[in-house]
Write a protein that holds these residues in place. Sequence first.
Motif, PDB file in Angstrom:
ATOM      1  N   ASP A 144      27.429  -8.101  -6.098  1.00 43.20           N
ATOM      2  CA  ASP A 144      26.669  -8.847  -7.110  1.00 43.20           C
ATOM      3  C   ASP A 144      27.221  -8.630  -8.517  1.00 43.20           C
ATOM      4  O   ASP A 144      27.034  -9.486  -9.391  1.00 43.20           O
ATOM      5  N   ILE A 145      27.840  -7.471  -8.730  1.00 42.40           N
ATOM      6  CA  ILE A 145      28.294  -7.210 -10.100  1.00 42.40           C
ATOM      7  C   ILE A 145      29.784  -7.478 -10.292  1.00 42.40           C
ATOM      8  O   ILE A 145      30.302  -7.353 -11.400  1.00 42.40           O
ATOM      9  N   LEU A 152      33.227   3.448 -13.353  1.00 40.02           N
ATOM     10  CA  LEU A 152      31.900   4.012 -13.097  1.00 40.02           C
ATOM     11  C   LEU A 152      30.891   3.636 -14.170  1.00 40.02           C
ATOM     12  O   LEU A 152      29.767   3.234 -13.869  1.00 40.02           O
ATOM     13  N   ARG A 153      31.304   3.743 -15.441  1.00 38.55           N
ATOM     14  CA  ARG A 153      30.346   3.509 -16.527  1.00 38.55           C
ATOM     15  C   ARG A 153      29.943   2.045 -16.626  1.00 38.55           C
ATOM     16  O   ARG A 153      28.733   1.761 -16.693  1.00 38.55           O
ATOM     17  N   PRO A 154      30.898   1.094 -16.585  1.00 37.85           N
ATOM     18  CA  PRO A 154      30.470  -0.307 -16.535  1.00 37.85           C
ATOM     19  C   PRO A 154      29.584  -0.618 -15.316  1.00 37.85           C
ATOM     20  O   PRO A 154      28.581  -1.332 -15.443  1.00 37.85           O
ATOM     21  N   PHE A 164      25.703  -2.206 -15.478  1.00 40.16           N
ATOM     22  CA  PHE A 164      25.222  -3.411 -14.786  1.00 40.16           C
ATOM     23  C   PHE A 164      24.123  -3.101 -13.771  1.00 40.16           C
ATOM     24  O   PHE A 164      23.128  -3.818 -13.682  1.00 40.16           O
ATOM     25  N   LEU A 165      24.318  -2.035 -12.996  1.00 43.57           N
ATOM     26  CA  LEU A 165      23.279  -1.684 -12.015  1.00 43.57           C
ATOM     27  C   LEU A 165      21.974  -1.327 -12.729  1.00 43.57           C
ATOM     28  O   LEU A 165      20.889  -1.727 -12.284  1.00 43.57           O
ATOM     29  N   SER A 166      22.088  -0.608 -13.851  1.00 47.92           N
ATOM     30  CA  SER A 166      20.876  -0.280 -14.615  1.00 47.92           C
ATOM     31  C   SER A 166      20.248  -1.544 -15.178  1.00 47.92           C
ATOM     32  O   SER A 166      19.022  -1.695 -15.178  1.00 47.92           O
ATOM     33  N   LEU A 202      22.508 -11.179 -15.772  1.00 43.38           N
ATOM     34  CA  LEU A 202      22.709 -10.353 -16.969  1.00 43.38           C
ATOM     35  C   LEU A 202      23.472 -11.166 -18.022  1.00 43.38           C
ATOM     36  O   LEU A 202      24.150 -12.141 -17.685  1.00 43.38           O
ATOM     37  N   GLY A 203      23.355 -10.748 -19.280  1.00 45.65           N
ATOM     38  CA  GLY A 203      23.954 -11.537 -20.359  1.00 45.65           C
ATOM     39  C   GLY A 203      25.213 -10.923 -20.941  1.00 45.65           C
ATOM     40  O   GLY A 203      25.724  -9.911 -20.440  1.00 45.65           O
ATOM     41  N   THR A 204      25.686 -11.547 -21.996  1.00 50.92           N
ATOM     42  CA  THR A 204      26.912 -11.058 -22.630  1.00 50.92           C
ATOM     43  C   THR A 204      26.705  -9.692 -23.280  1.00 50.92           C
ATOM     44  O   THR A 204      27.667  -8.948 -23.457  1.00 50.92           O
TER      45      THR A 204
END
Lengths: 329, 329
Positions: free
Chosen positions: B12-13, B50-52, B56-58, B69-71
């Motif tokens: 999804d991400i 990991l951080r990106p 997104f998961l958060s 999700l947005g820009t």
Amino acid sequence: MVTLADPLALQDIEPYLTAVDDLFARELSSDLDHVQKLTTHVERFRGKMLRPVLVFLSGLAARKNAQPLGTTHVTIATVVEMVHVATLIHDDVLDNAEIRRRGATVNHLHGNETAVLLGDLLISHAYHLCSGLDSQIASRAIGRTTNIVCEGELTQNFNRGNWALTEATYYDIIYRKTASLIETSCRLGAWASDADAATIEALGTYGREVGMAFQIVDDLLDIAGRQKTVGKSLGTDIEKGKLTLPMIHFLATAAPSHRQLLISLLESETSDRIDNVRQLLIPSASMRYARNQAQQRIDQAIAAISILAESKIRQTLINMAHFVTAREL
Amino acid sequence: MVTLADPLALQDIEPYLTAVDDLFARELSSDLDHVQKLTTHVERFRGKMLRPVLVFLSGLAARKNAQPLGTTHVTIATVVEMVHVATLIHDDVLDNAEIRRRGATVNHLHGNETAVLLGDLLISHAYHLCSGLDSQIASRAIGRTTNIVCEGELTQNFNRGNWALTEATYYDIIYRKTASLIETSCRLGAWASDADAATIEALGTYGREVGMAFQIVDDLLDIAGRQKTVGKSLGTDIEKGKLTLPMIHFLATAAPSHRQLLISLLESETSDRIDNVRQLLIPSASMRYARNQAQQRIDQAIAAISILAESKIRQTLINMAHFVTAREL
């Protein structure tokens, strides 16, 4: 503080400079002892406070009434000073410099690793402080400027030992690494006073041209200055193979044999190479050429602010510009 | 991208991660050839993202409806990745590391000077990019976080060769240098989805604890990993006298003669000191102790997000947490 310039309007900004001192220390204060010690040591690197002075003078020159400057000016002035000090700390690492403002550099005292991290800490605090302002405009301008500064430093580093460096690339490098932050200081000082576009532009041009002259003179001092007077490690440009304006001009204009002599001196590994390069350059017309170029920049800086109304502040800006080329060897 | 975790919600991400790739490259693009070459080389350091992924998961876990999700999320994800890569580049300078993600480090390829400047350029672009958001909130959070990261690195550096380093100080160091940015990634991901305070707090705790576990495991790998599997220079903690959890535990619990042996090995100047330290530590109970501590952090991370509704996203966060301690030696 600025000492040699005519103190015309400078006493007016003393309280603001004191506020910068306070905010600088407050922003960098840490509950970690070893960090606090480092940031306290760093405060001694802050000498003339040229960038904060220009934020305030630009703010005063641009304001529409006699209201005092606000906390936004003080924040911006502290931010540009912090960015500047961060670049000094990393520069000293890159140059293996041992002396800064008559004291030991961070790298000399605590090693390169601490100096890299301390520079990082200062730049981080600069952005952090700036992001406390109401609008993103200053943060955006600071980010854009530090992008340019880093590109300038990378370009300078990339061209070490490039004896074919052109005057145009030299100007591009010094615009990026030095003049851009001084330009931004003036622009943001005016912006924080709600100045119109033409005023911001005029003060920005003033800052840019003063910054160019400042760096040309700094590079002259690196060749001809006495370490005791200037107060920092000198000869580092020669040491690191960074061509500056007098060397570029010399290589472009001197007789082939002289040109070859300079290159072989720059490439030599002997301990007296710095002195030998100095002895060749100092009596040459190339030093005068560079000083003239700096003077022309000063003239342009002064011309740019002729659109401002005549005032004590404008006169101080003019005096400050002259002061740049009058720095002691 | 993350490969070992259960790919539940990760597909999804994928489009968002592609958007990060694009924005990362666009923000760093330069009309200066030598700069462009360097930033292109840097892109290969970006591995697991990991951080990106956590931004997104958060963001997905916290959103109140099924809107994409947005820009803002993409910008924040790119910013934290850029900050992370900047710290890697400077870390590699401090560690004299030669290998990163199976390729040469910037310092190894282009020298320490270029690596310092390139790290500076990346951090500058991170702030610049972040300051393009509508509000200062993310910029402020990033600035606060990088302050903490730098303080952590300085504390770690300050404690090199300090064989009395406590577990508490170790945790403080790894919170600052590693967990804080991962915590901020989760918090800002949730914040950009307009999450309530409790959700931001839960995801922040998740990120912090995952980050702590991640660094404990990373430090275990530095001792017990095979360079070929891990893909970066190993043994640097031993080399640089940086005590990590297994060493601290060993020094606190082993018999006096073993304790003395470890210190003398750490202090020895022989070329086989790293291997000798490894041989002493790897069979010890201290490795197991450290792994258990990491596992407890993972359990706390998972417990923190139990307040979120059960969902595919939450399950992916749980799987990702487990993945951290399952990393291959």
